[in-house]
Motif scaffolding. Sequence first.
Motif, short mmCIF file in Angstrom:
data_model
loop_
_atom_site.label_atom_id
_atom_site.label_comp_id
_atom_site.label_asym_id
_atom_site.label_seq_id
_atom_site.Cartn_x
_atom_site.Cartn_y
_atom_site.Cartn_z
N SER A 91 5.97 -4.88 7.52
CA SER A 91 6.26 -4.45 8.89
C SER A 91 6.59 -2.97 8.99
O SER A 91 6.63 -2.43 10.09
N ALA A 108 7.71 -7.31 14.93
CA ALA A 108 7.81 -6.79 13.56
C ALA A 108 6.55 -7.09 12.76
O ALA A 108 5.93 -6.20 12.18
N LEU A 109 6.15 -8.34 12.71
CA LEU A 109 4.90 -8.75 12.08
C LEU A 109 4.41 -9.99 12.81
O LEU A 109 4.66 -11.11 12.40
#
Length: 623
Positions: A14, A57-58
């Motif tokens: 991330s 974030a991811l």
Amino acid sequence: MRLTVAQALVRFLSRQFSERDGVEQRLVAGCFGIFGHGNVAGVGQALLEAELADPTALPYWTGRNEQGMVHAAAGFARQRDRLSTLACTTSIGPGATNLVTGAALATINRLPVLLLPGDVFATRVSGPVLQELESPTTYDVSVNDTLRPVSRFFDRIWRPEQLPQALLGAMRVLTDPVETGAVTLALPQDVQAQAHDWPEELFERRVWHVARPVPEPAMLARAVELLRGASAPLIVAGGGVIYSGATEALRTFAEATGIPVAETQAGKGSLPYDHPLALGAIGATGTTAANAIAREADVILGVGTRYSDFTTASRSIFAHPDVRFVNLNVAGLDAHKQAGLPLVADAREGLTALAEALRGYDTGAGYRERVARLAAEWDAVVDSAYHRGHGPLPAQSEVLGVVNEVSAPRDVLVCAAGSMPGDLHKLWRTRDPKGYHVEYGFSCMGYEIAGGLGVRMAAPDRDVFVMVGDGSYLMLASELVTAVQERTKIIVVLVQNHGFASIGALSESVGSQRFGTRYRYRDPGSGRLDGAPLPVDLAANAESLGAHVIRAHGVEELRAALLAAKEYDGGPVVVQVETDPAVPAPDSDAWWDVPVAEVSQLDTTRAARASYDVAKRDQRTHL
């Protein structure tokens, strides 16, 4: 910082960015996944924890087939010029081996994808575990080793301490235009869940610079000398032109020198189709304009091309007895092909340097006029193919024409396998460098829908037209469900011709009489597959998966359906149209080397072999 290996992996990814020309973007923009016992408690738990803390974030997307996930990641990476990609997490066993085809596609096309398959226990305390491959000679092999030959970087994380070095190595390959491809980090399921104390600097924001190598001066001088001595030069523009963002540099160079441009599949769109120096596609699926100039060219300037057999017409198209090659390529492997003069550099930087060094050189008005005349003659052929008025079912070229006319200049055309890529290469009128996306390095049936999903995810401001035949649709249509789930709009043009049209035509050309290429019942009398057509309803199948479906009968209904699809905003649209598979596209006047049986009892095969032997005489070694 105490985290599990999987949590550390997710946190690290991330915080990775790529940068070229001062522009930064997320290197790994998200993660596809299908969970099983080999990753649900490790990477799955880590992705959940990350999403709950920060959904950006991811980001995570659910795949339906592991191969499809990799295709979507490859499509995403190509649309982003290899500067950003997606990760794919799977369980062990069949979930992992399903990655192999997608990994091969990514590596052959030099597209960065990050694969995170689960693996067997590092400690071996529970072995053999569910889905483990046992070997009588060693305990350190698993099915994930099938990914080694199709990965540009492969590592198995047996201990937490190995993760940092593996991650840095993986990011290096993902961001290297020369080395990039599939990157595999195999993660034993017990190691994923193991905690470790990590140095905080591992998770600091990290920016990976993508360099633009410049030509070596001595080689540049030799290249300029060759080009200045050319009377009939030709540029072959490959995918490197697009990935480098070198289309403007190419246009400037071509206009200054009068050197015309032919395009490979990956390089199509390097110039707009109607540019005065654009010859269109080259090679086995090329235009007669490009192929005519290629046969007479005395110097070929290859830019970002790997010279596949389709590009070179199996080394028969560059027919000048003294033809020489100058190969501008960031990869030394490709720069040395055809015994060419290797100009190892970034495409944009190399073209800029060549333009400066070739000031004053011009091929002349006569050459420019001939190029424009040949291109205009081919464009008239395209127009005829687009509007041939065939009935009762339309020709495939008419379907391509309607899609081309309805699509906007910035819309993206996606295709991969069957007869359509060849027809599109020679016929499609490309107006934007990112508007043509045909996967023809691996030519993988089943890439189309998943790849189109990835393209749309990478470019949500563009409509994406996915052209897929019934054969490819049956190979892999499952990612339609992911598009439905995410409300991601792709327009799938499903061309129904009741069989493998491309291989059927090739089969006929090599004397094999279209054997095994039609979707037919087995006739009880003859015992052969030559009965009535199968009652397969692919439109109904797509509808059952949640897609919005429109059935079109004929060219005008297709046009209306595509216009309606462009206005639809509820997710994927599938437009089915039936075509006549017996109507070929205009001929390229070029050859492809597919060996024919030397002896046969069939007249068709013997005739095909005689033709093959004649064509084989034109093949060159280029030494």
